[in-house]
Motif scaffolding. Structure first.
Motif, PDB file in Angstrom:
ATOM      1  N   PHE A 340       0.691  -1.284  -0.092  1.00  0.00           N
ATOM      2  CA  PHE A 340       0.060   0.014  -0.097  1.00  0.00           C
ATOM      3  C   PHE A 340       0.870   1.234  -0.013  1.00  0.00           C
ATOM      4  O   PHE A 340       0.623   2.256  -0.650  1.00  0.00           O
ATOM      5  N   ILE A 341       1.821   1.396   0.818  1.00  0.00           N
ATOM      6  CA  ILE A 341       2.773   2.451   0.853  1.00  0.00           C
ATOM      7  C   ILE A 341       3.399   2.539  -0.070  1.00  0.00           C
ATOM      8  O   ILE A 341       3.903   3.797  -0.799  1.00  0.00           O
ATOM      9  N   ASN A 342       4.029   1.541  -0.888  1.00  0.00           N
ATOM     10  CA  ASN A 342       4.980   1.561  -1.706  1.00  0.00           C
ATOM     11  C   ASN A 342       4.347   1.573  -3.203  1.00  0.00           C
ATOM     12  O   ASN A 342       5.071   1.168  -4.507  1.00  0.00           O
ATOM     13  N   ASP A 343       3.130   1.661  -3.406  1.00  0.00           N
ATOM     14  CA  ASP A 343       2.428   1.569  -4.720  1.00  0.00           C
ATOM     15  C   ASP A 343       2.433   2.765  -5.476  1.00  0.00           C
ATOM     16  O   ASP A 343       1.847   3.821  -5.134  1.00  0.00           O
ATOM     17  N   SER A 344       3.327   2.724  -6.435  1.00  0.00           N
ATOM     18  CA  SER A 344       3.859   3.690  -7.322  1.00  0.00           C
ATOM     19  C   SER A 344       2.764   4.245  -8.149  1.00  0.00           C
ATOM     20  O   SER A 344       2.855   5.270  -8.709  1.00  0.00           O
ATOM     21  N   ILE A 350       1.524  10.293  -1.040  1.00  0.00           N
ATOM     22  CA  ILE A 350       1.582  10.247   0.196  1.00  0.00           C
ATOM     23  C   ILE A 350       0.420   9.922   1.125  1.00  0.00           C
ATOM     24  O   ILE A 350      -0.609  10.978   0.736  1.00  0.00           O
ATOM     25  N   ARG A 351       0.439   8.984   1.797  1.00  0.00           N
ATOM     26  CA  ARG A 351      -1.046   8.626   2.383  1.00  0.00           C
ATOM     27  C   ARG A 351      -0.657   7.690   3.239  1.00  0.00           C
ATOM     28  O   ARG A 351       0.124   7.015   3.543  1.00  0.00           O
ATOM     29  N   PHE A 352      -1.770   7.645   4.559  1.00  0.00           N
ATOM     30  CA  PHE A 352      -1.722   6.810   5.607  1.00  0.00           C
ATOM     31  C   PHE A 352      -2.248   5.617   5.131  1.00  0.00           C
ATOM     32  O   PHE A 352      -2.969   5.463   4.232  1.00  0.00           O
ATOM     33  N   PRO A 353      -1.722   4.330   5.797  1.00  0.00           N
ATOM     34  CA  PRO A 353      -2.322   3.134   5.379  1.00  0.00           C
ATOM     35  C   PRO A 353      -3.769   2.809   5.847  1.00  0.00           C
ATOM     36  O   PRO A 353      -4.124   3.483   6.639  1.00  0.00           O
ATOM     37  N   GLU A 354      -4.528   2.191   5.125  1.00  0.00           N
ATOM     38  CA  GLU A 354      -5.835   2.004   5.311  1.00  0.00           C
ATOM     39  C   GLU A 354      -6.252   0.660   5.722  1.00  0.00           C
ATOM     40  O   GLU A 354      -5.310  -0.455   5.231  1.00  0.00           O
ATOM     41  N   CYS A 355      -7.304   0.593   6.370  1.00  0.00           N
ATOM     42  CA  CYS A 355      -7.685  -0.758   6.685  1.00  0.00           C
ATOM     43  C   CYS A 355      -8.325  -1.500   5.303  1.00  0.00           C
ATOM     44  O   CYS A 355      -9.118  -1.059   4.621  1.00  0.00           O
ATOM     45  N   ARG A 357     -10.483  -3.506   4.702  1.00  0.00           N
ATOM     46  CA  ARG A 357     -11.761  -3.987   4.557  1.00  0.00           C
ATOM     47  C   ARG A 357     -12.673  -3.010   4.670  1.00  0.00           C
ATOM     48  O   ARG A 357     -13.768  -2.797   3.704  1.00  0.00           O
ATOM     49  N   CYS A 358     -12.365  -1.709   5.372  1.00  0.00           N
ATOM     50  CA  CYS A 358     -13.293  -0.786   5.519  1.00  0.00           C
ATOM     51  C   CYS A 358     -12.793   0.727   5.099  1.00  0.00           C
ATOM     52  O   CYS A 358     -13.292   1.905   4.993  1.00  0.00           O
ATOM     53  N   ARG A 359     -11.558   0.604   4.502  1.00  0.00           N
ATOM     54  CA  ARG A 359     -10.561   1.916   3.998  1.00  0.00           C
ATOM     55  C   ARG A 359     -10.527   3.044   5.346  1.00  0.00           C
ATOM     56  O   ARG A 359     -10.152   4.109   4.841  1.00  0.00           O
ATOM     57  N   GLN A 360     -10.708   2.411   6.456  1.00  0.00           N
ATOM     58  CA  GLN A 360     -10.582   3.445   7.574  1.00  0.00           C
ATOM     59  C   GLN A 360      -9.064   3.841   7.768  1.00  0.00           C
ATOM     60  O   GLN A 360      -8.275   3.014   7.454  1.00  0.00           O
ATOM     61  N   MET A 361      -8.487   5.068   7.601  1.00  0.00           N
ATOM     62  CA  MET A 361      -7.091   5.224   7.854  1.00  0.00           C
ATOM     63  C   MET A 361      -6.661   4.710   9.264  1.00  0.00           C
ATOM     64  O   MET A 361      -7.060   5.004  10.244  1.00  0.00           O
ATOM     65  N   ILE A 362      -5.329   4.165   8.909  1.00  0.00           N
ATOM     66  CA  ILE A 362      -4.798   3.569  10.205  1.00  0.00           C
ATOM     67  C   ILE A 362      -3.919   4.417  10.931  1.00  0.00           C
ATOM     68  O   ILE A 362      -2.742   4.939  10.183  1.00  0.00           O
ATOM     69  N   HIS A 363      -3.992   4.903  12.214  1.00  0.00           N
ATOM     70  CA  HIS A 363      -3.407   5.962  13.020  1.00  0.00           C
ATOM     71  C   HIS A 363      -2.815   5.314  14.108  1.00  0.00           C
ATOM     72  O   HIS A 363      -1.828   5.682  14.642  1.00  0.00           O
ATOM     73  N   ARG A 364      -3.323   4.530  14.931  1.00  0.00           N
ATOM     74  CA  ARG A 364      -3.177   4.097  16.123  1.00  0.00           C
ATOM     75  C   ARG A 364      -2.478   2.586  16.417  1.00  0.00           C
ATOM     76  O   ARG A 364      -2.476   2.063  17.292  1.00  0.00           O
TER      77      ARG A 364
END
Length: 660
Positions: A340-344, A350-355, A357-364
């Motif tokens: 996800f992070i390295n998807d050129s 620049i983006r936070f990784p996402e769940c 299943r639900c595309r909620q951003m992963i912060h914690r």
């Protein structure tokens, strides 16, 4: 005493005098008092005079006792004689001038010869295309074939300025379709601002909702960035304050010693969690991570639900995402996060990784703290560039410098008068609260554009003929000036499309001035290849559509080619000047040479070198001895169209051929 005039007494009666007129003897009336004659002011009876006039019409006056021959009576009827067109003359009867019929004013349908359209017009008139109220298909200067009112076609001025109604439909830099028409967008050279909502994803992953016509402003929504300790309370577009708490990523195997916002000093722990759930079974999670609520035995149908494919393996370990409470098999999730992070190929770099299943951003999720912090730091750097990385004092200094630049521009302008609206526009610089970088960028760009446009106007007025100046310089530059001051209502900097369009137009107009000045200055007859260069340059600057970087490069290459064709290498003189110089010396061919650094010189007398000297331009040795130039010098046949030096092996060979 009663004077009956032409009234003739017929008989006498005790009640009055019975009278009749000469024209109507059968019509009698009784005159019993003086007032009886007042009822007949013309001296005749009350009937209409039915005498035939010289024109053939009947007299329309009441019976009268004067001009009985009707020599001076004017006929008020229409002429009604047939004209050449077949209609009746509509003038008042003109028997004295029988050939002076008036023009026929009866509306009839006629065909306009220029366009072939029908029109109702007075019979006496010949319709022209200027009378036409219809349109014809014509090819405009933009290349589109559209309906143009016939009446403006004869006027080249009106025809050139006829607004092409064809939709522009160009895909702009923002990827929206242009809403303007061909004329509004100046044949695609200067597009109207995009009319769509932006809808682009900002660096924070929220969607921009302002007009696409300007730069995206900083996001005004509540910031969603948080960690296990706290959440950011600022607006999403502001720079977040980094968390200064101790990093919470620790377990019995590994422990991070850095702050929460810093890169972790440890990697992820892959040991199984040794805790037990309330049901008494062991946790299916990873050491140091929050324990999933689901049990491998009690909640088998949930745990082994296939998502990545490895969930039903007996030793599978799972990670709980605290932001959305979904669980995933750890090795598959690790690989997913990495991809996800390295998807050129993703449009958001620049983006936070996402769940997954639900595309909620992963912060914690502490397992991915290093990745989350890396993304957070990258986003902060971008925000600093957007908002400006300068202090308030530095921004104020920049504002004051722009005020000086504005005053200097205002004093130096020669061709652009600043009206009140323009002065009010720059008045924003005097507001100390307007220190946001985008507004300062807008002002800097506008001042730069105005200075450049004014200089182009000065150059054009000095170098170009009036008609060329008006059509190809003044008209487009006035539009750009108007464009600069009417599009930026919210004082946001120009969008990428606008900047590109304005810069391209200024480059094009600069080259218009160059080529038109060159064409006007040319006096000699051009060779075919020179004419091709000129025609190509004229086409590139006047064709419809944007003046692209490729067009600019082609134009500049043609300029070099033309200069090369028109000038001798190293001399900077044209063909006419070369001929004049050679003719002035009046010497035979083969006497021109170049020094080691390429400066030309001539050997007079017999043309052979008999002494050495120094080049007056660079000091290098020139000339030679025994009719031979130095080995470092060379023959310059381009100057006098000679094939070889007058003293050379080739010349000697030609001489022997001539002797034998």
């Amino acid at each position: 005493r009663i004077s009956p005039g032409p009234l003739v007494p017929e008989s006498f009666s005790p009640n009055g005098l019975s009278l009749c007129c000469r024209q109507h003897s059968n019509y009698k009336f009784l005159a019993d008092k003086v007032e009886s004659f007042a009822q007949r002011p013309q001296g005749g009876c009350k009937r209409t005079c039915d005498a035939r006039l010289k024109c053939g019409h009947t007299c329309q006056l009441r019976c009268h006792n004067y001009d009985l021959e009707h020599n001076d009576i004017i006929c008020n009827k229409k002429c009604n004689e047939r004209l050449l067109c077949g209609h009746s003359c509509a003038k008042q009867c003109h028997v004295e001038t029988p050939d002076q019929h008036g023009s026929c004013r009866i509306p009839i349908e006629k065909t306009i010869s220029e366009c072939g359209h029908q029109i109702f017009i007075e019979c006496c008139k010949t319709p022209t295309i200027k009378d036409c109220k219809k349109s014809s298909l014509k090819k405009l200067t933009c290349g589109h074939i559209v309906d143009v009112p016939c009446r403006i076609i004869p006027s080249s001025y009106e025809f050139k300025r006829f607004p092409c109604p064809r939709p522009c439909d160009t895909i702009l830099a923002c990827q929206h379709k242009c809403i303007g028409n061909c004329r509004d967008c100046h044949t695609g050279r200067l597009h109207v601002p995009c009319g769509e909502k932006c809808e682009r994803q900002l660096i924070c992953s929220h969607v921009c909702k302002v007009s696409c016509a300007t730069n995206c402003p900083p996001c005004s929504r509540q910031c969603e960035i948080r960690c296990v300790h706290s959440r950011c309370t600022r607006k999403c577009g502001d720079i977040c304050t980094p968390c200064k708490e101790q990093c919470a990523y620790k377990c019995r195997h590994l422990n991070c010693t850095r702050l929460c916002s810093e890169p972790c000093s440890r990697g992820p722990c892959n040991k199984p969690c040794n805790k037990k759930l309330k049901c008494g079974h062991y946790c299916i999670g990873i050491c140091g991570e929050p324990c999933p609520r689901e049990c491998r035995i009690c909640d088998k149908h949930i745990v082994e639900e296939i998502f990545f494919g490895s969930e039903d393996e007996p030793d599978a370990r799972f990670v709980l995402l605290p932001d959305c409470r979904h669980i995933f098999e750890v090795t598959a999730l690790d690989k997913y996060i990495e991809n996800f992070i390295n998807d050129s190929d993703n449009k958001i770099a620049i983006r936070f990784p996402e769940c997954p299943r639900c595309r909620q951003m992963i912060h914690r999720c502490t397992r991915y703290t290093s990745i989350i912090n890396q993304v957070y730091n990258s986003i902060s750097q971008v925000k600093k560039k957007i908002l400006g990385n300068n202090s308030k004092q530095e921004k104020n200094n920049r504002r004051e410098q722009l005020i000086k630049d504005y005053k200097k521009m205002k004093n130096n302008l020669k061709e652009i008068p600043l009206d009140k609206s323009m002065i009010d526009y720059f008045g924003k610089l005097y507001d100390k609260n307007n220190l946001f970088s985008d507004m300062l960028n807008l002002m800097e760009n506008t001042i730069g554009f105005i200075n450049e446009i004014d200089q182009l106007l000065v150059d054009g007025c000095e170098k170009l003929q009036k008609n060329i100046l008006e059509d190809f310089v003044l008209f487009p530059l006035r539009h750009i000036v108007k464009y600069l001051f009417t599009q930026q209502q919210h004082y946001r900097n120009f969008a990428e499309q606008q900047l590109n369009d304005i810069q391209s137009e200024l480059k094009r107009i600069r080259r218009v001035i160059y080529i038109e000045t060159l064409v006007f200055s040319l006096k000699q007859t051009l060779k075919e290849n020179e004419k091709e260069c000129i025609d190509s340059m004229l086409y590139l600057t006047k064709k419809s559509g944007p003046f692209t970087d490729q067009d600019r490069q082609k134009f500049d290459d043609l300029v070099k080619k033309f200069e090369s064709l028109n000038n001798l290498p190293g001399l900077g003189i044209n063909e006419r000047e070369r001929i004049a110089i050679v003719s002035a010396f009046n010497l035979s061919k083969g006497r021109w040479f170049l020094c080691p650094k390429g400066h030309p010189y001539i050997i007079t007398e017999c043309g052979g070198a008999n002494q050495e000297s120094q080049c007056p331009d660079c000091g290098e040795q020139i000339g030679g001895k025994n009719h031979q130039v130095l080995a470092t010098n060379r023959h310059f046949g381009v100057m006098d169209n000679s094939e070889h030096a007058v003293w050379s092996n080739e010349a000697n060979l030609n001489l022997r051929h001539a002797l034998f």
